[in-house]
Design an enzyme around this catalytic site. Sequence first.
Site, PDB file in Angstrom:
ATOM      1  N   CYS A  13       0.858  -1.178   0.000  1.00 43.85           N
ATOM      2  CA  CYS A  13       0.000   0.000   0.000  1.00 43.85           C
ATOM      3  C   CYS A  13       0.898   1.233   0.000  1.00 43.85           C
ATOM      4  O   CYS A  13       2.109   1.115   0.139  1.00 43.85           O
ATOM      5  CB  CYS A  13      -0.929   0.004   1.213  1.00 43.85           C
ATOM      6  SG  CYS A  13      -2.375   1.072   0.947  1.00 43.85           S
ATOM      7  N   CYS A  63      -4.123   5.994   0.593  1.00 47.75           N
ATOM      8  CA  CYS A  63      -3.563   4.739   0.088  1.00 47.75           C
ATOM      9  C   CYS A  63      -3.173   4.824  -1.387  1.00 47.75           C
ATOM     10  O   CYS A  63      -2.681   3.844  -1.945  1.00 47.75           O
ATOM     11  CB  CYS A  63      -4.552   3.599   0.295  1.00 47.75           C
ATOM     12  SG  CYS A  63      -4.940   3.308   2.030  1.00 47.75           S
ATOM     13  N   LYS A 119     -12.026  -5.074   2.699  1.00 51.15           N
ATOM     14  CA  LYS A 119     -11.481  -4.276   3.764  1.00 51.15           C
ATOM     15  C   LYS A 119     -12.468  -3.143   4.006  1.00 51.15           C
ATOM     16  O   LYS A 119     -12.675  -2.289   3.150  1.00 51.15           O
ATOM     17  CB  LYS A 119     -10.131  -3.719   3.316  1.00 51.15           C
ATOM     18  CG  LYS A 119      -9.503  -2.817   4.320  1.00 51.15           C
ATOM     19  CD  LYS A 119      -8.117  -2.461   3.866  1.00 51.15           C
ATOM     20  CE  LYS A 119      -7.465  -1.556   4.872  1.00 51.15           C
ATOM     21  NZ  LYS A 119      -6.104  -1.235   4.457  1.00 51.15           N
ATOM     22  N   ARG A 133     -11.155   7.370   4.114  1.00 49.75           N
ATOM     23  CA  ARG A 133     -10.891   6.332   3.128  1.00 49.75           C
ATOM     24  C   ARG A 133     -12.164   5.732   2.519  1.00 49.75           C
ATOM     25  O   ARG A 133     -12.118   4.683   1.886  1.00 49.75           O
ATOM     26  CB  ARG A 133     -10.080   5.203   3.772  1.00 49.75           C
ATOM     27  CG  ARG A 133      -8.748   5.619   4.336  1.00 49.75           C
ATOM     28  CD  ARG A 133      -7.785   4.421   4.344  1.00 49.75           C
ATOM     29  NE  ARG A 133      -6.722   4.512   5.329  1.00 49.75           N
ATOM     30  CZ  ARG A 133      -5.683   5.350   5.256  1.00 49.75           C
ATOM     31  NH1 ARG A 133      -5.571   6.203   4.258  1.00 49.75           N
ATOM     32  NH2 ARG A 133      -4.761   5.330   6.200  1.00 49.75           N
ATOM     33  N   GLU A 168     -16.473  -8.239  -4.296  1.00 50.71           N
ATOM     34  CA  GLU A 168     -15.040  -7.901  -4.257  1.00 50.71           C
ATOM     35  C   GLU A 168     -14.178  -9.172  -4.265  1.00 50.71           C
ATOM     36  O   GLU A 168     -13.145  -9.235  -4.929  1.00 50.71           O
ATOM     37  CB  GLU A 168     -14.716  -7.072  -3.011  1.00 50.71           C
ATOM     38  CG  GLU A 168     -15.172  -5.616  -3.064  1.00 50.71           C
ATOM     39  CD  GLU A 168     -14.213  -4.730  -3.867  1.00 50.71           C
ATOM     40  OE1 GLU A 168     -13.275  -5.261  -4.481  1.00 50.71           O
ATOM     41  OE2 GLU A 168     -14.432  -3.507  -3.868  1.00 50.71           O
ATOM     42  N   LYS A 226     -11.444  -8.102   6.683  1.00 50.11           N
ATOM     43  CA  LYS A 226     -11.057  -7.387   7.894  1.00 50.11           C
ATOM     44  C   LYS A 226     -11.969  -6.213   8.137  1.00 50.11           C
ATOM     45  O   LYS A 226     -12.519  -5.694   7.172  1.00 50.11           O
ATOM     46  CB  LYS A 226      -9.598  -6.948   7.826  1.00 50.11           C
ATOM     47  CG  LYS A 226      -9.328  -5.782   6.870  1.00 50.11           C
ATOM     48  CD  LYS A 226      -7.879  -5.517   6.733  1.00 50.11           C
ATOM     49  CE  LYS A 226      -7.453  -4.328   7.561  1.00 50.11           C
ATOM     50  NZ  LYS A 226      -6.108  -3.877   7.226  1.00 50.11           N
ATOM     51  N   SER A 250      -5.670  -4.000  14.603  1.00 47.83           N
ATOM     52  CA  SER A 250      -5.058  -3.336  15.754  1.00 47.83           C
ATOM     53  C   SER A 250      -6.086  -2.911  16.807  1.00 47.83           C
ATOM     54  O   SER A 250      -5.845  -3.053  18.006  1.00 47.83           O
ATOM     55  CB  SER A 250      -4.256  -2.125  15.282  1.00 47.83           C
ATOM     56  OG  SER A 250      -5.084  -1.214  14.575  1.00 47.83           O
TER      57      SER A 250
HETATM   58  C1  PBG Z   1      -2.981   0.012   5.093  1.00 42.35           C
HETATM   59  C2  PBG Z   1      -3.478  -0.951   6.116  1.00 42.35           C
HETATM   60  C3  PBG Z   1      -4.237  -0.684   7.258  1.00 42.35           C
HETATM   61  C4  PBG Z   1      -4.338  -1.891   7.947  1.00 42.35           C
HETATM   62  C5  PBG Z   1      -3.673  -2.852   7.181  1.00 42.35           C
HETATM   63  N1  PBG Z   1      -3.162  -2.264   6.037  1.00 42.35           N
HETATM   64  C6  PBG Z   1      -4.782   0.578   7.811  1.00 42.35           C
HETATM   65  C7  PBG Z   1      -5.729   1.406   7.080  1.00 42.35           C
HETATM   66  O1  PBG Z   1      -6.339   1.005   6.094  1.00 42.35           O
HETATM   67  O2  PBG Z   1      -5.870   2.558   7.509  1.00 42.35           O
HETATM   68  C8  PBG Z   1      -4.987  -2.096   9.264  1.00 42.35           C
HETATM   69  C9  PBG Z   1      -4.253  -3.028  10.153  1.00 42.35           C
HETATM   70  C10 PBG Z   1      -4.588  -2.922  11.605  1.00 42.35           C
HETATM   71  O3  PBG Z   1      -5.369  -2.045  12.045  1.00 42.35           O
HETATM   72  O4  PBG Z   1      -4.067  -3.758  12.357  1.00 42.35           O
HETATM   73  N2  PBG Z   1      -3.752   0.105   3.938  1.00 42.35           N
HETATM   74 ZN    ZN Z   2      -3.266   1.920   2.767  1.00 40.61          ZN
END
Ligand code: PBG
Ligand code: ZN
Length: 339
Positions: free
Chosen positions: A133, A143, A208, A230, A246, A261, A287
Amino acid sequence: MSGRRIRYAEDDSAGTFRARPRRLRRTAALREWVAETDLEVRRLTYPLFVRPGRGEPRPVPSMPGIEQYTVGNLAALGRDLEAEGIRSVLLFGLARKKFPDGREAWARDGLIPEAVRALKRTAPGLVVATDVCLCAYTSHGHCGVVRNGEIANDATCERLGQVALAHAEAGADVVAPSAMMDGQVGRIRATLDATGHEATVLWAYSTKHASAFYGPFRDVERSTPAFGDRRSYQMDPRNGREALREMALDLAEGADLLMVKPALTSLDLLARARERFSLPLAAFQVSGEYALLKAGADRGIIDEDAAVRETLGAIRRAGADVIVTYFARDVARRTREGR
Ligand code: PBG
Ligand code: ZN
């Protein structure tokens, strides 16, 4: 009398019995005997933050137990992880310097290529996957490529192909595009195939969601968008059918694994995808999911081990073959200790 009485319609006199599911719950031995799912450590992928510079690993305040590593830390860490039973890692880089176009993301001698080489030298048995990314590297935090205040889809796909190529050249086994651009999987596959990397595995973050649960991650990466959000590229969390679309698109574009996720808000998608697709499915316990469980345990609201087991078990039950989780080392430790 409580309980369900089941009667054979054909012959009322012959057999009536009461269903007693509790029979199989009576002892731990019986429960272990018939449990439907296992949380094998081999399925868990441990996310790693790689930061520029030198020095000791740096703790992430909102994620107790998680640290940022330098490339120099990775040789020892790779050996430790392998010895602990961890079989796969997913790498996230932090920029040395952020640029509007995020150019460090595709640098051949960038942080992630160096990290991949370091891990491959000392932990050759580890599956090394990389997040593909731009958001950690762009000064605006989006991104993709920004044009007239919007994220330019196809130009971003082109760049993501270059990012994936830099990682593949360094020896990454798996590249995992997470930008949610249309056609990113196909573009990356074409770039890799044209450069002799047809064996590099493509792990698509298919579904996502634009989620409130990425907060701690964005604090680490300092990747919160400087303007807007986003939602013009990440999915609306309310949509399930679109999520399956998707996944179907990523499959058609050449994805080898599909990911959803955050994990706990996507259990229905896992279950539906499990019936529809035969390729491996992954879920990312992100996270925010980690930080909330840790914070709850810290305040005595929940028992951490039990809550971790329960959430990961549910993700597995819903249909995930692979789970990305910041708890991977904890689970591996408990498995070694036999509990
Ligand atoms: C980046 C990305 C993100 C995560 C994985 N790849 C963050 C976002 O989209 O802002 C999230 C991972 C996490 O929160 O542990 N594109
Ligand atoms: Zn990203």
